[in-house]
Write a protein that holds these residues in place. Structure first.
Motif, PDB file in Angstrom:
ATOM      1  N   PRO A 103      61.560  30.327   8.959  1.00  0.00           N
ATOM      2  CA  PRO A 103      61.607  29.204   8.016  1.00  0.00           C
ATOM      3  C   PRO A 103      60.256  28.492   7.853  1.00  0.00           C
ATOM      4  CG  PRO A 103      62.532  28.516  10.099  1.00  0.00           C
ATOM      5  CD  PRO A 103      62.190  29.983  10.230  1.00  0.00           C
ATOM      6  N   ALA A 104      59.236  29.247   7.483  1.00  0.00           N
ATOM      7  CA  ALA A 104      57.889  28.721   7.263  1.00  0.00           C
ATOM      8  C   ALA A 104      57.096  29.799   6.534  1.00  0.00           C
ATOM      9  CB  ALA A 104      57.215  28.401   8.593  1.00  0.00           C
ATOM     10  N   ARG A 105      55.959  29.436   6.007  1.00  0.00           N
ATOM     11  CA  ARG A 105      55.068  30.406   5.363  1.00  0.00           C
ATOM     12  C   ARG A 105      53.986  30.750   6.377  1.00  0.00           C
ATOM     13  NH1 ARG A 105      50.338  30.286   1.877  1.00  0.00           N
ATOM     14  NH2 ARG A 105      50.512  31.896   0.266  1.00  0.00           N
ATOM     15  N   ALA A 106      54.046  31.944   6.948  1.00  0.00           N
ATOM     16  CA  ALA A 106      53.094  32.368   7.977  1.00  0.00           C
ATOM     17  C   ALA A 106      52.330  33.596   7.502  1.00  0.00           C
ATOM     18  CB  ALA A 106      53.823  32.667   9.280  1.00  0.00           C
ATOM     19  N   LEU A 107      51.104  33.373   7.088  1.00  0.00           N
ATOM     20  CA  LEU A 107      50.229  34.484   6.717  1.00  0.00           C
ATOM     21  C   LEU A 107      49.751  35.185   7.986  1.00  0.00           C
ATOM     22  CD1 LEU A 107      48.123  32.739   3.931  1.00  0.00           C
ATOM     23  CD2 LEU A 107      49.986  34.383   3.628  1.00  0.00           C
ATOM     24  N   SER A 108      49.190  36.358   7.838  1.00  0.00           N
ATOM     25  CA  SER A 108      48.715  37.114   9.000  1.00  0.00           C
ATOM     26  C   SER A 108      47.681  36.323   9.784  1.00  0.00           C
ATOM     27  CB  SER A 108      48.167  38.469   8.567  1.00  0.00           C
ATOM     28  OG  SER A 108      47.100  38.301   7.642  1.00  0.00           O
ATOM     29  N   THR A 109      46.833  35.566   9.104  1.00  0.00           N
ATOM     30  CA  THR A 109      45.835  34.754   9.805  1.00  0.00           C
ATOM     31  C   THR A 109      46.519  33.709  10.684  1.00  0.00           C
ATOM     32  OG1 THR A 109      45.647  33.383   7.819  1.00  0.00           O
ATOM     33  CG2 THR A 109      43.952  35.073   8.150  1.00  0.00           C
ATOM     34  N   ASP A 110      47.615  33.138  10.194  1.00  0.00           N
ATOM     35  CA  ASP A 110      48.376  32.158  10.976  1.00  0.00           C
ATOM     36  C   ASP A 110      48.975  32.817  12.216  1.00  0.00           C
ATOM     37  OD1 ASP A 110      47.972  30.200   8.931  1.00  0.00           O
ATOM     38  OD2 ASP A 110      49.690  31.015   7.836  1.00  0.00           O
ATOM     39  N   ILE A 111      49.542  34.009  12.020  1.00  0.00           N
ATOM     40  CA  ILE A 111      50.186  34.721  13.128  1.00  0.00           C
ATOM     41  C   ILE A 111      49.163  35.065  14.202  1.00  0.00           C
ATOM     42  CG2 ILE A 111      51.382  36.857  13.782  1.00  0.00           C
ATOM     43  CD1 ILE A 111      52.742  36.710  10.969  1.00  0.00           C
ATOM     44  N   VAL A 115      49.161  33.729  18.088  1.00  0.00           N
ATOM     45  CA  VAL A 115      49.182  34.686  19.205  1.00  0.00           C
ATOM     46  C   VAL A 115      47.988  34.423  20.123  1.00  0.00           C
ATOM     47  CG1 VAL A 115      48.871  37.129  19.785  1.00  0.00           C
ATOM     48  CG2 VAL A 115      50.511  36.466  18.003  1.00  0.00           C
ATOM     49  N   GLU A 116      46.811  34.240  19.543  1.00  0.00           N
ATOM     50  CA  GLU A 116      45.619  33.990  20.355  1.00  0.00           C
ATOM     51  C   GLU A 116      45.732  32.672  21.116  1.00  0.00           C
ATOM     52  OE1 GLU A 116      42.426  34.332  17.522  1.00  0.00           O
ATOM     53  OE2 GLU A 116      42.431  36.523  17.631  1.00  0.00           O
ATOM     54  N   GLU A 117      46.219  31.622  20.444  1.00  0.00           N
ATOM     55  CA  GLU A 117      46.353  30.305  21.090  1.00  0.00           C
ATOM     56  C   GLU A 117      47.352  30.342  22.245  1.00  0.00           C
ATOM     57  OE1 GLU A 117      47.308  27.449  18.030  1.00  0.00           O
ATOM     58  OE2 GLU A 117      45.415  27.831  16.986  1.00  0.00           O
ATOM     59  N   ASP A 118      48.356  31.218  22.144  1.00  0.00           N
ATOM     60  CA  ASP A 118      49.379  31.318  23.187  1.00  0.00           C
ATOM     61  C   ASP A 118      49.058  32.393  24.232  1.00  0.00           C
ATOM     62  OD1 ASP A 118      50.752  29.280  21.964  1.00  0.00           O
ATOM     63  OD2 ASP A 118      52.372  30.529  21.194  1.00  0.00           O
ATOM     64  N   GLY A 119      47.854  32.925  24.196  1.00  0.00           N
ATOM     65  CA  GLY A 119      47.436  33.863  25.232  1.00  0.00           C
ATOM     66  C   GLY A 119      47.936  35.280  25.066  1.00  0.00           C
ATOM     67  N   THR A 126      63.932  32.403  14.263  1.00  0.00           N
ATOM     68  CA  THR A 126      64.245  32.750  12.881  1.00  0.00           C
ATOM     69  C   THR A 126      65.367  31.865  12.344  1.00  0.00           C
ATOM     70  OG1 THR A 126      65.953  34.366  13.437  1.00  0.00           O
ATOM     71  CG2 THR A 126      63.655  35.167  13.357  1.00  0.00           C
ATOM     72  N   VAL A 127      65.609  31.976  11.050  1.00  0.00           N
ATOM     73  CA  VAL A 127      66.707  31.260  10.404  1.00  0.00           C
ATOM     74  C   VAL A 127      68.035  31.608  11.077  1.00  0.00           C
ATOM     75  CG1 VAL A 127      68.013  31.069   8.235  1.00  0.00           C
ATOM     76  CG2 VAL A 127      65.514  31.043   8.190  1.00  0.00           C
ATOM     77  N   GLY A 128      68.175  32.847  11.538  1.00  0.00           N
ATOM     78  CA  GLY A 128      69.400  33.300  12.189  1.00  0.00           C
ATOM     79  C   GLY A 128      69.488  32.947  13.659  1.00  0.00           C
ATOM     80  N   GLY A 129      68.488  32.231  14.182  1.00  0.00           N
ATOM     81  CA  GLY A 129      68.522  31.827  15.579  1.00  0.00           C
ATOM     82  C   GLY A 129      67.975  32.861  16.548  1.00  0.00           C
ATOM     83  N   CYS A 130      67.463  33.954  16.051  1.00  0.00           N
ATOM     84  CA  CYS A 130      66.862  34.971  16.919  1.00  0.00           C
ATOM     85  C   CYS A 130      65.481  34.504  17.369  1.00  0.00           C
ATOM     86  CB  CYS A 130      66.689  36.289  16.166  1.00  0.00           C
ATOM     87  SG  CYS A 130      68.218  37.029  15.613  1.00  0.00           S
ATOM     88  N   MET A 131      65.126  34.867  18.569  1.00  0.00           N
ATOM     89  CA  MET A 131      63.782  34.592  19.078  1.00  0.00           C
ATOM     90  C   MET A 131      62.987  35.892  18.999  1.00  0.00           C
ATOM     91  SD  MET A 131      63.748  31.385  19.674  1.00  0.00           S
ATOM     92  CE  MET A 131      62.104  31.276  20.375  1.00  0.00           C
ATOM     93  N   LEU A 132      61.908  35.861  18.230  1.00  0.00           N
ATOM     94  CA  LEU A 132      61.043  37.024  18.078  1.00  0.00           C
ATOM     95  C   LEU A 132      59.724  36.769  18.792  1.00  0.00           C
ATOM     96  CD1 LEU A 132      61.541  37.728  14.257  1.00  0.00           C
ATOM     97  CD2 LEU A 132      62.795  38.719  16.188  1.00  0.00           C
ATOM     98  N   THR A 133      59.152  37.830  19.333  1.00  0.00           N
ATOM     99  CA  THR A 133      57.854  37.745  19.994  1.00  0.00           C
ATOM    100  C   THR A 133      56.823  38.409  19.100  1.00  0.00           C
ATOM    101  OG1 THR A 133      58.930  37.865  22.153  1.00  0.00           O
ATOM    102  CG2 THR A 133      56.558  38.314  22.078  1.00  0.00           C
ATOM    103  N   LEU A 134      55.846  37.628  18.676  1.00  0.00           N
ATOM    104  CA  LEU A 134      54.751  38.137  17.850  1.00  0.00           C
ATOM    105  C   LEU A 134      53.583  38.454  18.766  1.00  0.00           C
ATOM    106  CD1 LEU A 134      54.894  35.387  15.068  1.00  0.00           C
ATOM    107  CD2 LEU A 134      56.067  37.603  15.076  1.00  0.00           C
ATOM    108  N   ALA A 135      52.916  39.574  18.503  1.00  0.00           N
ATOM    109  CA  ALA A 135      51.770  39.972  19.305  1.00  0.00           C
ATOM    110  C   ALA A 135      50.819  40.787  18.441  1.00  0.00           C
ATOM    111  CB  ALA A 135      52.224  40.799  20.508  1.00  0.00           C
TER     112      ALA A 135
END
Length: 176
Positions: A103-111, A115-119, A126-135
């Motif tokens: 539920p946001a606009r996340a461009l690849s630069t944002d992602i 990822v870098e800020e979180d180590g 997600t909107v469906g309540g799933c937790m996804l891990t971006l890397a």
């Protein structure tokens, strides 16, 4: 594959919007309108229609949609898609599809920044309540669901009037 070196551009202009499924993606059109033009997303569009999510994903947003290709749906066990498209399985289909919508606009630069800020990994709900891990794995942005399925972003930053689409090569599912 999505290259980390491609993330340097701070703006994506209409003429730079990538083609998806052999079709131009018009940044003035919404997520559903553009997806319907992609030959690689006919299964996703049929699923969105069957789940009754057309109006939602045509709405104001902003949304980031992780859009599995037909090949990603084809890789599921035989009969899975046909079963999910049945009226009696609408709730399960909706749950799976909304696991692909942030539920946001996340461009690849944002992602990449998150990822870098979180180590090295960033969790997103997600909107469906799933937790996804971006890397970021080498030159590829990856998305891992709660079951350990990892999808690669194969086309990033497809700008829409109500968000952005990132094409992925696997179907993500809620925790089983």
């Amino acid at each position: 594959m999505l290259s980390a070196s491609m993330f340097g551009a701070s703006a994506v202009y209409a003429q730079d919007n990538p083609e998806v499924g052999g079709a131009a993606m018009d940044p003035a059109m919404n997520i559903v309108e553009n997806a319907a033009n992609s030959a690689d997303h006919t299964t996703l569009v049929a699923a969105v229609q069957a789940a009754g999510l057309v109006e939602t994903l045509s709405g104001e947003g902003p949304f980031t949609v992780l859009a599995p290709t037909n090949a990603a749906f084809d890789a599921l066990p035989a009969g899975t898609v046909d079963t999910l498209l049945m009226e009696e399985n609408k709730d399960q289909l909706t749950e799976i599809l909304t696991c692909h919508v942030i539920p946001a606009r996340a461009l690849s630069t944002d992602i990449v920044s998150m990822v870098e800020e979180d180590g090295g990994e960033h969790m997103v709900e997600t909107v469906g309540g799933c937790m996804l891990t971006l890397a970021v794995d080498g030159d590829t942005v990856t998305v891992t669901d709660e079951n350990g399925t990892t999808a690669n972003v194969t086309i990033a930053d497809v700008i829409q009037s109500n968000g952005v689409i990132h094409v992925i090569d696997a179907v993500l599912t809620p925790a089983s």
